[in-house]
Design a protein around this motif. Structure first.
Motif, mmCIF file in Angstrom:
data_model
loop_
_atom_site.group_PDB
_atom_site.id
_atom_site.type_symbol
_atom_site.label_atom_id
_atom_site.label_comp_id
_atom_site.label_asym_id
_atom_site.label_seq_id
_atom_site.Cartn_x
_atom_site.Cartn_y
_atom_site.Cartn_z
ATOM 1 N N TRP A 144 3.190 10.495 10.301
ATOM 2 C CA TRP A 144 3.156 9.046 10.446
ATOM 3 C C TRP A 144 4.140 8.364 9.500
ATOM 4 O O TRP A 144 4.543 7.219 9.736
ATOM 5 C CB TRP A 144 1.745 8.515 10.190
ATOM 6 C CG TRP A 144 1.237 8.797 8.820
ATOM 7 C CD1 TRP A 144 0.560 9.903 8.412
ATOM 8 C CD2 TRP A 144 1.361 7.964 7.667
ATOM 9 N NE1 TRP A 144 0.265 9.824 7.074
ATOM 10 C CE2 TRP A 144 0.742 8.635 6.598
ATOM 11 C CE3 TRP A 144 1.936 6.729 7.431
ATOM 12 C CZ2 TRP A 144 0.687 8.110 5.316
ATOM 13 C CZ3 TRP A 144 1.873 6.197 6.155
ATOM 14 C CH2 TRP A 144 1.245 6.895 5.118
ATOM 15 N N ILE A 145 4.567 9.070 8.450
ATOM 16 C CA ILE A 145 5.475 8.463 7.468
ATOM 17 C C ILE A 145 6.821 8.128 8.114
ATOM 18 O O ILE A 145 7.368 7.046 7.901
ATOM 19 C CB ILE A 145 5.647 9.403 6.258
ATOM 20 C CG1 ILE A 145 4.323 9.496 5.506
ATOM 21 C CG2 ILE A 145 6.745 8.917 5.338
ATOM 22 C CD1 ILE A 145 4.306 10.498 4.391
ATOM 23 N N ILE A 146 7.344 9.033 8.931
ATOM 24 C CA ILE A 146 8.629 8.742 9.573
ATOM 25 C C ILE A 146 8.455 7.675 10.653
ATOM 26 O O ILE A 146 9.340 6.855 10.869
ATOM 27 C CB ILE A 146 9.278 10.030 10.132
ATOM 28 C CG1 ILE A 146 10.722 9.773 10.588
ATOM 29 C CG2 ILE A 146 8.494 10.601 11.278
ATOM 30 C CD1 ILE A 146 11.672 9.517 9.495
ATOM 31 N N GLU A 147 7.297 7.657 11.308
ATOM 32 C CA GLU A 147 7.045 6.592 12.288
ATOM 33 C C GLU A 147 6.971 5.231 11.599
ATOM 34 O O GLU A 147 7.410 4.232 12.145
ATOM 35 C CB GLU A 147 5.745 6.877 13.045
ATOM 36 C CG GLU A 147 5.757 8.175 13.827
ATOM 37 C CD GLU A 147 6.790 8.211 14.926
ATOM 38 O OE1 GLU A 147 7.177 7.140 15.435
ATOM 39 O OE2 GLU A 147 7.218 9.321 15.276
ATOM 40 N N ARG A 148 6.436 5.211 10.385
ATOM 41 C CA ARG A 148 6.397 3.972 9.608
ATOM 42 C C ARG A 148 7.806 3.519 9.231
ATOM 43 O O ARG A 148 8.108 2.329 9.236
ATOM 44 C CB ARG A 148 5.563 4.176 8.347
ATOM 45 C CG ARG A 148 5.416 2.925 7.517
ATOM 46 C CD ARG A 148 4.635 3.172 6.276
ATOM 47 N NE ARG A 148 5.344 4.114 5.419
ATOM 48 C CZ ARG A 148 4.883 4.547 4.270
ATOM 49 N NH1 ARG A 148 3.701 4.169 3.844
ATOM 50 N NH2 ARG A 148 5.576 5.388 3.534
ATOM 51 N N CYS A 149 8.704 4.480 8.948
ATOM 52 C CA CYS A 149 10.096 4.128 8.645
ATOM 53 C C CYS A 149 10.767 3.454 9.834
ATOM 54 O O CYS A 149 11.486 2.470 9.668
ATOM 55 C CB CYS A 149 10.883 5.376 8.255
ATOM 56 S SG CYS A 149 10.488 5.995 6.636
ATOM 57 N N PHE A 150 10.510 3.968 11.036
ATOM 58 C CA PHE A 150 11.078 3.326 12.217
ATOM 59 C C PHE A 150 10.440 1.959 12.450
ATOM 60 O O PHE A 150 11.090 1.044 12.949
ATOM 61 C CB PHE A 150 10.907 4.216 13.449
ATOM 62 C CG PHE A 150 11.900 5.331 13.507
ATOM 63 C CD1 PHE A 150 13.235 5.065 13.745
ATOM 64 C CD2 PHE A 150 11.511 6.636 13.322
ATOM 65 C CE1 PHE A 150 14.163 6.083 13.801
ATOM 66 C CE2 PHE A 150 12.430 7.669 13.371
ATOM 67 C CZ PHE A 150 13.760 7.392 13.611
ATOM 68 N N GLY A 151 9.179 1.803 12.080
ATOM 69 C CA GLY A 151 8.548 0.486 12.156
ATOM 70 C C GLY A 151 9.187 -0.503 11.204
ATOM 71 O O GLY A 151 9.387 -1.677 11.541
ATOM 72 N N TRP A 152 9.506 -0.051 9.985
ATOM 73 C CA TRP A 152 10.213 -0.913 9.032
ATOM 74 C C TRP A 152 11.581 -1.297 9.572
ATOM 75 O O TRP A 152 12.038 -2.416 9.381
ATOM 76 C CB TRP A 152 10.396 -0.198 7.705
ATOM 77 C CG TRP A 152 9.179 -0.113 6.865
ATOM 78 C CD1 TRP A 152 8.050 -0.868 6.963
ATOM 79 C CD2 TRP A 152 8.973 0.788 5.799
ATOM 80 N NE1 TRP A 152 7.143 -0.489 6.017
ATOM 81 C CE2 TRP A 152 7.689 0.535 5.276
ATOM 82 C CE3 TRP A 152 9.720 1.784 5.216
ATOM 83 C CZ2 TRP A 152 7.162 1.236 4.215
ATOM 84 C CZ3 TRP A 152 9.188 2.483 4.156
ATOM 85 C CH2 TRP A 152 7.919 2.208 3.669
ATOM 86 N N MET A 153 12.206 -0.354 10.238
ATOM 87 C CA MET A 153 13.528 -0.620 10.783
ATOM 88 C C MET A 153 13.457 -1.699 11.858
ATOM 89 O O MET A 153 14.384 -2.490 12.018
ATOM 90 C CB MET A 153 14.105 0.662 11.347
ATOM 91 C CG MET A 153 15.554 0.667 11.552
ATOM 92 S SD MET A 153 16.061 2.341 11.907
ATOM 93 C CE MET A 153 17.796 2.129 11.933
#
Length: 188
Positions: A144-153
Motif C-alpha cells: 500500500w506504500i507505493i499506492e499511497r505514493c501514486f495517490g500523493w502524485m
C-alpha cells in the motif's frame, strides 16, 4: 512543371508554400513518450519507493508497453547515496502486484540479489509452476506504500494530466513533486 513538396507523412503538399507540412500532417503533433491505450493516449509513470514511501526511482515511457517490460529499466534508475562509496542500486526486496508475475523477471531479480515478493496470477492448472511461491511473503502487506505514493502524485494537477509535449519537461515536474514531498517529510 509544378513543384511538389513532401511533408514527411507520405502525402504531398500541393497547397503551395503558404502551408507548412506541420499544419497538414496530424501524426507529427504527438510528442515524446505518448502511446495509445484503450481509453486514448497516455504516458506510463513507473516509480520505486523505499519502505517509508519516499520515491527513489522514476521511469517514464509511452503507455503502450506492459509494466513487466519497463520494470528492469525502472529498477536501474534507483540510486540511494551512501556516506562512503558508491550509491546503492539494489534494494533488498521488491514488492509488486500480479502484473509483474513472470518467471524471467523473478530470475533477473534473483541474479541481482533482490528478493522478489510478487503475487502470482491464478492459473487454470492446479499445480503452481516451479519457482513460483504458493503464498506471498510478509512484505506484500506493505504494498500500500507505493499506492499511497501514486495517490500523493495525483494531488498535483500538473502530473495527473500531461500538458507537456516533451517527456523531459514532464519528468522534471515529477522530480519537483518528489523534492516537495521530501522537504515536507523533513519539516514535519
Amino acid at each position: 512543371a509544378r513543384a511538389v513538396k513532401s511533408n514527411g507523412c507520405g502525402r504531398e503538399n500541393r497547397m503551395g508554400s503558404s502551408f507548412s507540412g506541420w499544419s497538414i500532417c496530424s501524426c507529427q503533433k504527438r510528442g515524446d513518450g505518448i502511446g495509445k491505450t484503450k481509453v486514448g493516449k497516455g504516458t506510463k509513470v513507473m516509480m520505486v519507493s523505499d519502505g517509508n514511501g519516499v520515491p527513489i526511482g522514476l521511469y517514464l515511457d509511452s503507455a503502450q508497453h506492459h509494466e513487466i517490460r519497463l520494470a528492469e529499466a525502472t529498477l536501474k534508475t534507483v540510486r540511494v547515496p551512501q556516506r562512503r562509496g558508491r550509491p546503492r542500486t539494489r534494494p533488498k526486496e521488491l514488492v509488486a502486484d500480479k502484473a509483474y508475475d513472470s518467471r524471467s523477471f523473478r530470475i533477473w531479480l534473483r541474479r541481482r540479489g533482490i528478493k522478489p515478493t510478487i503475487a502470482t496470477i491464478h492459473r487454470k492448472s492446479r499445480k503452481p509452476r516451479r519457482g513460483r511461491p504458493i503464498r506471498v511473503g510478509e512484505g506484500y502487506r506493505r504494498r500500500w506504500i507505493i499506492e499511497r505514493c501514486f495517490g500523493w502524485m495525483n494531488n498535483y494537477r500538473r502530473l495527473v494530466v500531461r500538458y507537456d509535449r516533451y517527456l523531459y519537461i514532464y519528468r522534471a515536474f515529477c522530480l519537483i513533486a518528489f523534492i516537495i514531498w521530501c522537504v515536507n517529510r523533513i519539516l514535519k
